[in-house]
Design a protein around this motif. Structure first.
Motif, PDB file in Angstrom:
ATOM      1  N   ASP A 180      32.357  40.638  41.771  1.00  0.00           N
ATOM      2  CA  ASP A 180      32.518  39.376  42.709  1.00  0.00           C
ATOM      3  C   ASP A 180      33.767  38.705  42.220  1.00  0.00           C
ATOM      4  O   ASP A 180      34.802  38.109  42.677  1.00  0.00           O
ATOM      5  N   GLU A 181      33.738  38.538  40.835  1.00  0.00           N
ATOM      6  CA  GLU A 181      34.753  37.550  39.956  1.00  0.00           C
ATOM      7  C   GLU A 181      34.502  38.211  38.723  1.00  0.00           C
ATOM      8  O   GLU A 181      33.837  38.936  38.168  1.00  0.00           O
TER       9      GLU A 181
ATOM     10  N   THR B 237      42.397  38.174  38.100  1.00  0.00           N
ATOM     11  CA  THR B 237      42.699  38.568  39.709  1.00  0.00           C
ATOM     12  C   THR B 237      42.600  40.161  39.878  1.00  0.00           C
ATOM     13  O   THR B 237      42.305  40.528  41.045  1.00  0.00           O
TER      14      THR B 237
ATOM     15  N   GLY C 119      37.234  40.175  43.513  1.00  0.00           N
ATOM     16  CA  GLY C 119      37.028  39.104  44.442  1.00  0.00           C
ATOM     17  C   GLY C 119      38.152  38.955  45.523  1.00  0.00           C
ATOM     18  O   GLY C 119      38.932  39.798  45.728  1.00  0.00           O
ATOM     19  N   ASN C 120      37.918  37.746  46.002  1.00  0.00           N
ATOM     20  CA  ASN C 120      38.919  37.304  47.118  1.00  0.00           C
ATOM     21  C   ASN C 120      39.728  36.146  46.947  1.00  0.00           C
ATOM     22  O   ASN C 120      40.361  35.523  47.782  1.00  0.00           O
ATOM     23  N   LYS C 121      39.534  35.524  45.806  1.00  0.00           N
ATOM     24  CA  LYS C 121      40.394  34.228  45.408  1.00  0.00           C
ATOM     25  C   LYS C 121      41.028  34.503  43.825  1.00  0.00           C
ATOM     26  O   LYS C 121      40.431  35.194  42.988  1.00  0.00           O
TER      27      LYS C 121
END
Length: 306
Positions: free
Chosen positions: A256-257, A271, A279-281
């Motif tokens: 997820d991160e 990233t 993840g998405n951020k």
């Protein structure tokens, strides 16, 4: 432009810093060591890095414990105590008028050799001690952007030939890993252990977050990071599940991160790994929370030190 976990804001004061060599002070241009120094000849040296925040050398005891453990590991005898070395560090900070946002690098080699050789018996001096202080504030922009990693074919070694926990001057295998990552278009390198599990990065420790759990390697094949230990401590204090375990790239790509830890940059989000988005951020919410908890440990240490 170089981008990575050691990105710092430019500070013009660094051109005038005084560097410590065996009790004397030199300008940056005049700070030199002999070509017969053990560290230069064969990488026979150890080092430690400290941060000065608000007039306090943060987690000093942990860093000095690691330095003295490194000395014992390589069979190096210090002619000074921890208190005496600390006093020398404070001399360096005082002469440079330093109080906050400072990075201090301590480098200790076995000494000067009689002739080029790896034999410690040919050392004709005591240890050489170099202390380099710099005004260094981590770039917030770099942290918000995050870094990218590439998995190197260079493995973290087994403790029976060069223990990865040892902060020594022999860093060529890590440089090789980083060169691979740079050539692949990434910022830094992710390194596996001898069994193919994820170990660490070339200069930082590595974590992932999966299903609200924090994962990092077992510690058997990774750097003995002070910041790594503090993140684990912060998780324990705040009832966050933190597992030191074996995991592979299979787990990493589905994380997820992800983030890395180090004395200078604290927690830096990751990233992309091997071109795959994580993840998405750029800066995930869980990583940001852990960074805040780590910073709280720093603040608490500073309060308790005054």
């Amino acid at each position: 432009m170089v981008h990575g976990t050691h990105n710092a804001l430019e500070d013009s004061r660094n051109k005038d810093i005084k560097i410590y060599i065996n009790g004397d002070f030199f300008s940056r241009e005049d700070a030199k060591i002999s070509v017969f120094d053990s560290g230069y000849l064969v990488g026979d040296g150890i080092w430690e890095a400290l941060r000065l925040h608000n007039g306090v050398l943060v987690f000093l005891e942990d860093h000095f414990e690691r330095l003295w453990q490194a000395a014992a590991t390589v069979g190096m005898q210090f002619p000074f105590t921890q208190k005496e070395l600390e006093a020398e560090v404070w001399k360096v900070l005082k002469i440079n008028n330093m109080y906050d946002d400072v990075h201090v690098r301590i480098m200790i080699t076995r000494g000067i050799k009689k002739t080029p050789s790896q034999d410690p018996r040919l050392t004709i001096s005591g240890p050489n001690v170099v202390i380099v202080p710099e005004f260094k504030q981590a770039s917030i922009e770099s942290k918000e952007k995050g870094i990218t990693l590439f998995t190197s074919t260079i493995r973290r070694g087994s403790p029976d030939y060069l223990d990865p926990r040892l902060n020594c001057h022999s860093k060529l295998h890590e440089v090789q890993a980083l060169v691979q990552a740079i050539e692949a278009g990434a910022d830094e390198a992710l390194m596996l252990d001898i069994n193919g599990f994820v170990s660490t990065c070339n200069a930082t420790n590595f974590f992932i977050i999966k299903n609200n759990e924090v994962w990092t390697s077992t510690g058997e094949y990774c750097m003995n990071g002070i910041t790594r230990a503090k993140v684990i401590e912060a998780c324990e204090k705040n009832n966050i599940i933190c597992k030191q375990k074996n995991f592979s790239l299979f787990d990493v790509y589905g994380a997820d991160e992800a983030f890395v830890t180090g004395t200078f940059g604290g927690l830096t989000p990751v990233t992309k790994i091997d071109g795959r988005p994580i993840g998405n951020k750029n800066y995930g919410d869980f990583t940001r929370k852990l960074s805040d908890l780590y910073n709280e440990l720093i603040k608490l240490y500073i309060i308790n030190s005054k």
